[in-house]
Motif scaffolding. Structure first.
Motif, PDB file in Angstrom:
ATOM      1  N   MET A 184      10.911  -4.889 -15.048  1.00 15.45           N
ATOM      2  CA  MET A 184       9.598  -4.875 -14.363  1.00 15.45           C
ATOM      3  C   MET A 184       9.788  -4.425 -12.907  1.00 15.45           C
ATOM      4  N   GLY A 185       8.751  -3.878 -12.337  1.00 21.02           N
ATOM      5  CA  GLY A 185       8.830  -3.515 -10.920  1.00 21.02           C
ATOM      6  C   GLY A 185       7.452  -3.272 -10.332  1.00 21.02           C
ATOM      7  N   PRO A 186       7.282  -3.575  -9.048  1.00 21.04           N
ATOM      8  CA  PRO A 186       5.967  -3.341  -8.418  1.00 21.04           C
ATOM      9  C   PRO A 186       5.718  -1.842  -8.241  1.00 21.04           C
ATOM     10  N   VAL A 187       4.505  -1.410  -8.557  1.00 22.01           N
ATOM     11  CA  VAL A 187       4.180   0.022  -8.458  1.00 22.01           C
ATOM     12  C   VAL A 187       2.845   0.243  -7.757  1.00 22.01           C
TER      13      VAL A 187
ATOM     14  N   LEU B 193       2.322  -5.018 -11.082  1.00 21.98           N
ATOM     15  CA  LEU B 193       3.699  -5.124 -11.570  1.00 21.98           C
ATOM     16  C   LEU B 193       3.782  -4.343 -12.881  1.00 21.98           C
ATOM     17  N   TYR B 194       4.536  -3.272 -12.866  1.00 26.95           N
ATOM     18  CA  TYR B 194       4.688  -2.436 -14.065  1.00 26.95           C
ATOM     19  C   TYR B 194       5.751  -3.055 -14.958  1.00 26.95           C
ATOM     20  N   ILE B 195       5.453  -3.151 -16.235  1.00 26.67           N
ATOM     21  CA  ILE B 195       6.352  -3.806 -17.191  1.00 26.67           C
ATOM     22  C   ILE B 195       6.780  -2.770 -18.215  1.00 26.67           C
ATOM     23  N   ARG B 196       8.063  -2.599 -18.365  1.00 21.03           N
ATOM     24  CA  ARG B 196       8.575  -1.612 -19.323  1.00 21.03           C
ATOM     25  C   ARG B 196       9.414  -2.334 -20.380  1.00 21.03           C
ATOM     26  N   ALA B 197       8.941  -2.328 -21.621  1.00 20.75           N
ATOM     27  CA  ALA B 197       9.684  -2.906 -22.745  1.00 20.75           C
ATOM     28  C   ALA B 197      10.344  -1.759 -23.508  1.00 20.75           C
ATOM     29  N   VAL B 198      11.604  -1.923 -23.826  1.00 18.32           N
ATOM     30  CA  VAL B 198      12.383  -0.819 -24.408  1.00 18.32           C
ATOM     31  C   VAL B 198      13.165  -1.331 -25.623  1.00 18.32           C
TER      32      VAL B 198
ATOM     33  N   SER C   6       0.839  -1.207   0.000  1.00 16.87           N
ATOM     34  CA  SER C   6       0.000   0.000   0.000  1.00 16.87           C
ATOM     35  C   SER C   6       0.878   1.263   0.000  1.00 16.87           C
ATOM     36  N   LYS C   7       2.175   1.088   0.261  1.00 16.76           N
ATOM     37  CA  LYS C   7       3.063   2.269   0.313  1.00 16.76           C
ATOM     38  C   LYS C   7       3.994   2.358  -0.901  1.00 16.76           C
ATOM     39  N   LEU C   8       3.689   1.558  -1.923  1.00 17.25           N
ATOM     40  CA  LEU C   8       4.573   1.568  -3.102  1.00 17.25           C
ATOM     41  C   LEU C   8       4.499   2.905  -3.815  1.00 17.25           C
ATOM     42  N   GLY C   9       5.635   3.404  -4.261  1.00 15.46           N
ATOM     43  CA  GLY C   9       5.647   4.580  -5.130  1.00 15.46           C
ATOM     44  C   GLY C   9       5.564   4.101  -6.570  1.00 15.46           C
ATOM     45  N   PHE C  10       6.168   4.862  -7.474  1.00 13.36           N
ATOM     46  CA  PHE C  10       6.080   4.463  -8.872  1.00 13.36           C
ATOM     47  C   PHE C  10       7.459   4.394  -9.517  1.00 13.36           C
ATOM     48  N   GLY C  11       7.845   3.170  -9.913  1.00 14.23           N
ATOM     49  CA  GLY C  11       8.958   3.040 -10.850  1.00 14.23           C
ATOM     50  C   GLY C  11      10.357   3.160 -10.294  1.00 14.23           C
ATOM     51  N   GLN C  12      10.540   2.795  -9.035  1.00 12.37           N
ATOM     52  CA  GLN C  12      11.897   2.871  -8.505  1.00 12.37           C
ATOM     53  C   GLN C  12      12.472   1.527  -8.072  1.00 12.37           C
ATOM     54  N   ILE C  13      11.592   0.522  -8.041  1.00 15.71           N
ATOM     55  CA  ILE C  13      12.032  -0.801  -7.586  1.00 15.71           C
ATOM     56  C   ILE C  13      11.951  -1.742  -8.791  1.00 15.71           C
ATOM     57  N   PHE C  14      12.948  -2.578  -8.964  1.00 16.13           N
ATOM     58  CA  PHE C  14      12.943  -3.500 -10.103  1.00 16.13           C
ATOM     59  C   PHE C  14      13.148  -4.934  -9.616  1.00 16.13           C
TER      60      PHE C  14
END
Ligand code: COI
Length: 358
Positions: free
Chosen positions: A163-166, A136-141, A21-29
């Motif tokens: 990927m990382g939890p957001v 789980l945010y997934i970023r394909a690049v 519940s305290k996750l931010g966005f996009g800093q943990i992988f």
């Protein structure tokens, strides 16, 4: 072709967040990522799922000079029963291929890439937050990697997925945001790359975002680059306005990203028999509707933001309030139903959900 899989050793695994519940966005992988290389003479080769690590790149890699860099974002959702779903993932890879064509980059095989993604998500299954909202945010690049400095399409590329939890993208969560209409900067122009998920579009947006933030606004509302008249996008998301009983989003004129959440909103609202229009919408029409009390709701839509209601609009030195600064009924219903579909809590009439677990 199958991806080679090397698992991280248990002692190399990173600690997972304890309170989702305290996750931010996009800093943990997560512990693993996927890579695949391309050479003009070989096509795509060497697909690997391996422990997350730094990339080794030649400093002359063309992505650093001429911005051949495109990406996609999607999420994996886990419900209370532990079921894991992706939402319209093939659409992301088809859109990546559209971006690739525009930037003279190679297309990926959608089915193969999706299979690799599924393997990756299942390998890092324990990282997917088991809660509605966090995901789980997934970023394909895809980046150009040929070491060269003359201007030409690169002959080599790297494709990777991290990927990382957001949690929520905006610190306000699902509470209404304040947006700032800029007439000083534009995001993209028709004929350019605004319809692509290209890194350069986001670089172009930063200055206006900074100006908005200094004024106390969380996002910029972009106007078209030719006449500074028609609304295009908000921040990194698509935008919708409910004027009277018409739900309006700007038509895909060439400088607007064809959002997958945007498309989902249009289809859901049509299913509910709402009047939905994709058409040019001028800032004057919005302001006129606001002054007559017809501007019922406004919201952003995107993978990261999901549905993000807008409570205030700053335009030409004045602040205009939307729906008393509160989240509207349509925004709330779209947000709730979208999440229910994504988390497997509601019948998926559109066939958008892709289950990863039995
Ligand atoms: C998304 O909505 O996932 C996006 O790609 C926006 C991102 C730049 C945070």
């Amino acid at each position: 072709m199958q991806p080679r899989i090397t698992k991280a050793s248990p002692d190399a695994m990173k600690p997972k967040p304890t309170d989702v519940s305290k996750l931010g966005f996009g800093q943990i992988f997560t512990d693993h990522f996927f890579t695949m290389k391309y050479h003009i003479n070989k096509g795509w080769y060497d697909p690997v799922i391996e422990p997350y690590r730094s990339l080794k790149l030649d400093p002359a890699s063309m992505c650093f000079h001429y911005a051949q860099e495109i990406f996609e974002s999607l999420k994996a959702y886990k419900n209370q029963n532990g079921m894991v779903y992706l939402f319209r993932p093939a659409d992301n890879f088809h859109r990546m291929n559209a971006s690739a064509r525009r930037l003279c980059m190679p297309e990926v095989d959608v089915d193969f890439t999706l299979r690799c993604l599924k393997n990756l998500v299942l390998l890092d299954n324990d990282w997917i937050p088991k809660a509605t909202g966090p995901a789980l945010y997934i970023r394909a690049v895809m980046i150009a990697t040929e070491p060269a400095v003359s201007v030409h399409p690169s002959n080599e590329y790297l494709f990777y997925i991290i990927m990382g939890p957001v949690g929520a993208y905006y610190p306000q969560g699902f509470n209404p945001t304040k947006i700032y209409v800029t007439r000083e900067y534009v995001r993209a122009v028709r004929g350019g790359i605004g319809a692509c998920k290209a890194a350069g579009n986001y670089a172009a947006s930063l200055k206006a975002g900074e100006a908005a933030s200094k004024m106390g606004y969380s996002q910029v509302l972009w106007l078209d680059a030719l006449e500074l008249k028609y609304v295009e996008e908000v921040g990194t998301s698509n935008i919708f306005f409910l004027i009277g009983d018409e739900l309006i989003t700007p038509n895909l004129s060439g400088s607007i990203l064809p959002g997958i959440t945007r498309d989902s909103v249009i289809k859901m609202a049509k299913l509910w028999n709402m009047k939905v229009s994709e058409r040019p919408l001028s800032i004057d029409e919005i302001m006129s509707a606001q002054s007559k009390g017809n501007l019922k709701e406004a919201f952003a839509s995107g993978t990261a933001a999901i549905i993000s209601p807008i409570g205030q609009i700053f335009y030409e030195g004045k602040e205009y309030v939307v729906n008393d600064g509160k989240t509207g009924t349509v925004s709330k219903k779209l947000y709730n139903e979208l999440l229910q579909i994504q988390y497997g809590e509601k019948e998926d009439l559109f066939g958008w959900r892709v289950p990863l677990t039995e």
